[in-house]
Scaffold this motif. Sequence first.
Motif, PDB file in Angstrom:
ATOM      1  N   LEU A   1       0.808  -1.215   0.000  1.00  0.00           N
ATOM      2  CA  LEU A   1       0.000   0.000   0.000  1.00  0.00           C
ATOM      3  C   LEU A   1       0.844   1.270   0.000  1.00  0.00           C
ATOM      4  O   LEU A   1       0.398   2.324  -0.458  1.00  0.00           O
ATOM      5  CB  LEU A   1      -0.933  -0.007   1.214  1.00  0.00           C
ATOM      6  CG  LEU A   1      -2.055   1.033   1.232  1.00  0.00           C
ATOM      7  CD1 LEU A   1      -2.901   0.937  -0.032  1.00  0.00           C
ATOM      8  CD2 LEU A   1      -2.909   0.868   2.466  1.00  0.00           C
ATOM      9  N   LYS A   2       2.089   1.207   0.478  1.00  0.00           N
ATOM     10  CA  LYS A   2       2.949   2.383   0.475  1.00  0.00           C
ATOM     11  C   LYS A   2       3.322   2.804  -0.949  1.00  0.00           C
ATOM     12  O   LYS A   2       3.600   3.979  -1.205  1.00  0.00           O
ATOM     13  CB  LYS A   2       4.213   2.107   1.280  1.00  0.00           C
ATOM     14  CG  LYS A   2       3.970   1.957   2.780  1.00  0.00           C
ATOM     15  CD  LYS A   2       5.281   1.721   3.515  1.00  0.00           C
ATOM     16  CE  LYS A   2       5.054   1.588   5.019  1.00  0.00           C
ATOM     17  NZ  LYS A   2       6.323   1.364   5.748  1.00  0.00           N
ATOM     18  N   LEU A   3       3.354   1.847  -1.854  1.00  0.00           N
ATOM     19  CA  LEU A   3       3.752   2.129  -3.241  1.00  0.00           C
ATOM     20  C   LEU A   3       2.573   2.231  -4.193  1.00  0.00           C
ATOM     21  O   LEU A   3       2.651   2.936  -5.199  1.00  0.00           O
ATOM     22  CB  LEU A   3       4.713   1.046  -3.728  1.00  0.00           C
ATOM     23  CG  LEU A   3       6.046   0.955  -2.989  1.00  0.00           C
ATOM     24  CD1 LEU A   3       6.852  -0.234  -3.491  1.00  0.00           C
ATOM     25  CD2 LEU A   3       6.844   2.242  -3.169  1.00  0.00           C
ATOM     26  N   SER A   4       1.498   1.509  -3.921  1.00  0.00           N
ATOM     27  CA  SER A   4       0.363   1.505  -4.844  1.00  0.00           C
ATOM     28  C   SER A   4      -0.903   1.072  -4.123  1.00  0.00           C
ATOM     29  O   SER A   4      -0.890   0.099  -3.361  1.00  0.00           O
ATOM     30  CB  SER A   4       0.639   0.562  -6.009  1.00  0.00           C
ATOM     31  OG  SER A   4      -0.511   0.421  -6.829  1.00  0.00           O
ATOM     32  N   ASN A   5      -1.994   1.787  -4.397  1.00  0.00           N
ATOM     33  CA  ASN A   5      -3.300   1.343  -3.908  1.00  0.00           C
ATOM     34  C   ASN A   5      -4.147   0.767  -5.030  1.00  0.00           C
ATOM     35  O   ASN A   5      -5.366   0.791  -4.994  1.00  0.00           O
ATOM     36  CB  ASN A   5      -4.045   2.482  -3.206  1.00  0.00           C
ATOM     37  CG  ASN A   5      -4.418   3.620  -4.151  1.00  0.00           C
ATOM     38  OD1 ASN A   5      -3.976   3.657  -5.300  1.00  0.00           O
ATOM     39  ND2 ASN A   5      -5.222   4.544  -3.674  1.00  0.00           N
TER      40      ASN A   5
END
Length: 359
Positions: free
Chosen positions: A31-35
Motif C-alpha cells: 500500500l505504500k507504493l500503490s493502492n
Amino acid sequence: MKVLFIVLAVLILCFLSIRFFLFKIGDPVNLKLSNSYFHHYRKNLIVYSPMGNWFELGYFESNADVATFQPFNEDFGKDKSNIFWKGKKQLVDYDTFEINDFIIKDKNHVYHVNGKKFDLLEIIDGADPKTYQLLDPSIQDYRRNNWFRDAHSVYYKNKKVEGNPDTFRPLNDAIAVDANFIYAIISYRGEGIHTLEVDDVIRKHKIIDGEIHSINETYVQIGNSIISAFTKAEFELNTFDPITTVKKIDYWTIVVNNVLINKGVLFPEIDVKTFEVLDYNFSKDKNSIYYNCQKISEVDYASFKIISNEYSKDANHVYFKNIIIKEAIPQTFKQTSEYGIWEDGKHQYKEGQIISSKK
C-alpha cells in the motif's frame, strides 16, 4: 421464530454469495507504493484495480508471479521476469527498464502511456533512449512534462516536432521559439463537438529582432510585434510602431496601444476604456455588446440578457452568437429538455436555425 431463522439464513447465504462472486480484491500488495495492486480475495494471483474501485474503474487479473511481484509506483510493477503496467505484461527490456522524471524507457525505446490501447505502453517514434530528457527541467508548471528532447529533436506530448533542441523553448501555451524560427503550438482544431485534440507544433515565421517575453498564456511580444496562434491561420504577427503600452485582460484578450486584440485579431472599433468581459464569450463597451468581440447589431442595451454560452436576447430580438434570429420570440424563447434544442412556442431551434414548427 422458525421463519425468522430461515430469513436470517437466506440473508447470510445471499451476503456470502455476493462476497464470493463480486468481492474479488483482497489485501494490497504494498500500500505504500500503490493502492491499485491487490492479492485476489480467493485466488492465488495479482489483481489490478485503480484505487481498489473495481466496480467503477475496472478490474484486471494479472498473470504476474505472485511470489515475486512488487509494485514500484501506482500503476507499474514487476515480478522476477516481467514489467507490468495496469496489471498487464509489457513488451519492454526487463533489465534496462526504468522510469525517471516521467521518462519511461529501456535500452531500445522511449515509451509513453497515452497510446491507442489503454493498457499497453506505446513507443515514441524516433526517440533516442540514451539522450532523451526533459527539454527544460527549470519549468515548474504543468508544461514541464509536455516537452522533451534528445540529441537530435524536440518532442511535444510524445510527438517529434520541428525545432532545434539546443535553443528551442516554449514561451506559453501558444508560441515557442528557437534561434531561427517562431512556432505555433496548436492544441485543438474545430469547435464544439467537432473539436479535436491535435497537439501540433508548427514552424510559422523566421525569428524577428527584439526582446522576447510572454505577455500571458496566449500572447508573446517580440520587439514591437505581438504574436499569437488562435486565428484560423493559426498564427498572427501584428507589428506596432512602437509598442508603448500592453494591458492583459484575460486568456484571450489584451490591449496594445489602446487597441483591443482578441484571439489574435485586432478590434480598433471597440472602446478599450469601457470594455468589460461578460459571461461566456460576451463582452461590452459604452457603444455596444459583442460576441467574440463581434458586434451584435440592433441590440437593446438596457434589456439585453445572456441566456447561454451562445444565445442572448433583449426586448426585441433573440441572438445566436452575434446574429439576430429574426423569427424567434424573445419573451417565450427558452431551452428544451433536449440538448442543444430551444423553442419559443412557435418554432424549435438548433444552432440558431429553425428545425421544426408547430402547426
